[in-house]
Design a protein around this motif. Structure first.
Motif, PDB file in Angstrom:
ATOM      1  N   GLY A  96      -5.298   5.752   2.006  1.00 18.76           N
ATOM      2  CA  GLY A  96      -6.523   5.670   2.793  1.00 18.76           C
ATOM      3  C   GLY A  96      -6.684   4.318   3.443  1.00 18.76           C
ATOM      4  N   LEU A  97      -6.436   3.252   2.683  1.00 17.84           N
ATOM      5  CA  LEU A  97      -6.533   1.901   3.240  1.00 17.84           C
ATOM      6  C   LEU A  97      -5.481   1.678   4.320  1.00 17.84           C
ATOM      7  N   TYR A  98      -4.283   2.198   4.080  1.00 18.60           N
ATOM      8  CA  TYR A  98      -3.210   2.038   5.074  1.00 18.60           C
ATOM      9  C   TYR A  98      -3.625   2.646   6.409  1.00 18.60           C
TER      10      TYR A  98
ATOM     11  N   LEU B  11       0.833  -1.205   0.000  1.00 11.69           N
ATOM     12  CA  LEU B  11       0.000   0.000   0.000  1.00 11.69           C
ATOM     13  C   LEU B  11       0.871   1.260   0.000  1.00 11.69           C
ATOM     14  N   LEU B  12       1.977   1.223   0.735  1.00 11.46           N
ATOM     15  CA  LEU B  12       2.879   2.382   0.746  1.00 11.46           C
ATOM     16  C   LEU B  12       3.532   2.581  -0.621  1.00 11.46           C
ATOM     17  N   ILE B  13       3.897   1.480  -1.274  1.00  8.16           N
ATOM     18  CA  ILE B  13       4.484   1.579  -2.627  1.00  8.16           C
ATOM     19  C   ILE B  13       3.496   2.239  -3.573  1.00  8.16           C
ATOM     20  N   ILE B  14       2.260   1.730  -3.578  1.00  6.41           N
ATOM     21  CA  ILE B  14       1.226   2.264  -4.478  1.00  6.41           C
ATOM     22  C   ILE B  14       0.931   3.722  -4.135  1.00  6.41           C
ATOM     23  N   GLY B  15       0.850   4.028  -2.823  1.00  6.09           N
ATOM     24  CA  GLY B  15       0.543   5.391  -2.408  1.00  6.09           C
ATOM     25  C   GLY B  15       1.615   6.377  -2.820  1.00  6.09           C
TER      26      GLY B  15
ATOM     27  N   THR C 155      -5.472   6.533  -7.240  1.00  8.47           N
ATOM     28  CA  THR C 155      -5.012   5.241  -6.732  1.00  8.47           C
ATOM     29  C   THR C 155      -4.116   5.421  -5.515  1.00  8.47           C
ATOM     30  N   GLY C 156      -3.230   6.418  -5.568  1.00 12.76           N
ATOM     31  CA  GLY C 156      -2.342   6.685  -4.439  1.00 12.76           C
ATOM     32  C   GLY C 156      -3.109   7.084  -3.189  1.00 12.76           C
ATOM     33  N   LEU C 157      -4.131   7.936  -3.354  1.00 16.28           N
ATOM     34  CA  LEU C 157      -4.933   8.349  -2.206  1.00 16.28           C
ATOM     35  C   LEU C 157      -5.700   7.174  -1.607  1.00 16.28           C
TER      36      LEU C 157
END
Length: 458
Positions: free
Chosen positions: A291-293, A262-266, A285-287
């Motif tokens: 958000g999920l993290y 999730l951090l990579i994608i964010g 997508t990053g947000l």
């Protein structure tokens, strides 16, 4: 003329981005509301038996769940807590915290091993007041391993975890040497009760029958119902507690691998959106990833409002750095805000920093690849003059004047040394090598250099 449809689409993208940003800000609020709703639930009356499943990897999400349900059982003045254990183990730090939670419970606890209590699972079972095991189940194999399943032979870690297991075993008078052998392959032990000797190079794991004989199980039971009957509480109401949907999501997204992903994608999504604006998808997508993290960390009870606020301030400062000259100050403060927000919102700061480092390196590679592919649309193009003065855009290049070389004409004005002359009916600006030429004289073009036409009198 600007395309109105394109303008409307751009407006919608901005609205979606704003909505997602508000969603990110509202994550801790949602977590707080969820916690408040759970706290507001009226617990059953006292004397009930609470059955709590421990059927997942021992991680921070499990700790959060157990904290909630065990507190609920204590407030309801329950007669017994049955921990239904079937786990392959997990993180030692989480196991330590959960073990402390179990042994400090004001309600009597029974660990019912319905599957396997391996590694950290064995530690949890040893912290309970009693241990019951189903036929065919096992307990033990608590050797420390890394994330890839390889044995960790560092004497410091082995000694520490051996002491932890030994201490847990001693809580209820169980043989501490057995607990040590479950951790340390270099230890040796002879189990006279079952006629076995386990030498060096082996890790101890006990079946239900063997555990009963050596005192690592107090009874063998086929089901939770039999465990409750063994404790003489068959007439009590049984309350089965399960993780809520939010807690299941939290368990998933707070696991080390998913949290790093999730951090990579964010990081990649936000940076790509800043460097190559106009797409919308990377930023959205990053947000969502961030958000999920924070949603998972918030539900697990680790990410508070201060962590979210610091993270959002960091993102805003990084965006401002792209457009406001600050000599890097805004960028440094923004980076510090993002890192602090992420680490403050995590269960373990060290693991969070390690995950963030890995995520940053992978995200950097993704950003470089993406920026190269879409290099013509990058923000850096705003600082590069790329407009071309082409004929297609109405710009006519200078016509070559080489055709006038050698031609003869007549001066229309005195050349001092420049003036006007006529060649084949066309007036041209000309110049001599320095001499003056009277009006009406014959001249010849001897050379052309761009727009400069050099003539001499003939």
């Amino acid at each position: 003329m600007k395309d109105p449809n394109r303008k409307r689409v751009s407006g919608w993208i901005k609205i979606v981005r704003l909505a997602l940003l508000l969603m990110l800000i509202g994550i801790p609020v949602l977590g707080a509301v969820t916690e408040s709703a759970r706290a507001a639930e009226t617990p059953p009356t006292g004397g009930h038996v609470y059955v709590i499943p421990v059927k997942q990897t021992v991680e921070s999400g499990l700790l959060s769940f157990l904290e909630r349900v065990m507190k609920e059982a204590e407030e309801a003045k329950a007669s017994l807590i049955v921990l239904d254990i079937d786990t392959p183990g997990g993180r030692l730090k989480s196991a330590e915290d959960i073990g402390k939670l179990i042994r400090e419970s004001t309600v009597p606890t029974v660990a019912f091993v319905s599957g396997k209590a391996a590694s950290a699972g064995a530690y949890l079972a040893l912290n309970a007041n009693d241990i019951a095991m189903a036929p065919g189940t096992t307990i033990g194999a608590a050797m420390i391993v890394d994330e890839e399943g390889n044995a960790v032979e560092n004497p410091k870690y082995v000694s520490f975890w051996s002491a932890e297991m030994e201490s847990a075993a001693g809580l209820n008078g169980r043989n501490p040497a057995i607990a040590i052998k479950m951790v340390d392959p270099n230890a040796e032990i002879e189990l006279k009760e079952i006629g076995e000797k386990i030498g060096k190079g082996q890790i101890l794991s006990l079946s239900a029958d063997k555990a009963l004989k050596v005192g690592y199980a107090d009874t063998v039971a086929k089901s939770v119902t039999e465990v409750i009957a063994w404790k003489g509480l068959s007439e009590r109401t049984v309350v089965e507690l399960k993780p809520s949907l939010a807690e299941r999501v939290s368990e998933f997204v707070t696991s080390p691998g998913i949290a790093t992903l999730l951090l990579i994608i964010g990081i990649a999504g936000i940076v790509i959106e800043l460097l190559v604006p106009g797409f919308g998808a990377p930023g959205i997508t990053g947000l969502i990833a961030f958000g999920l993290y924070f949603f998972g960390q918030s539900i697990a009870g680790f990410a508070g409002m201060e962590a979210i606020v610091l993270f959002i301030i960091g993102i805003i400062l990084l965006v401002l750095e792209m457009f406001v000259p600050s000599f890097g100050i805004l960028g440094i403060l923004g980076t510090a805000g993002v890192i602090t927000g992420i680490t403050m919102g995590a269960y373990d700061t060290g693991n969070a920093l390690r995950s963030l480092g890995i995520a940053s390196l992978v995200a950097l590679a993704v950003v470089i690849i993406f920026a190269y592919i879409f290099r013509k649309k990058g923000i850096w193009n705003r600082f590069i003059l790329s407009e071309q003065l082409t004929a297609e855009k109405g710009y006519v290049p200078q016509v070559s004047r080489d055709k006038w070389v050698g031609q003869e004409g007549q001066t229309l004005s005195m050349l001092r040394p420049s003036g006007l002359a006529e060649f084949d009916g066309q007036r041209l600006d000309v110049i001599t090598s320095g001499e003056f030429v009277e009006k009406g004289k014959s001249v010849q073009v001897i050379s052309v250099d761009g727009t400069r036409i050099l003539v001499k009198e003939i």
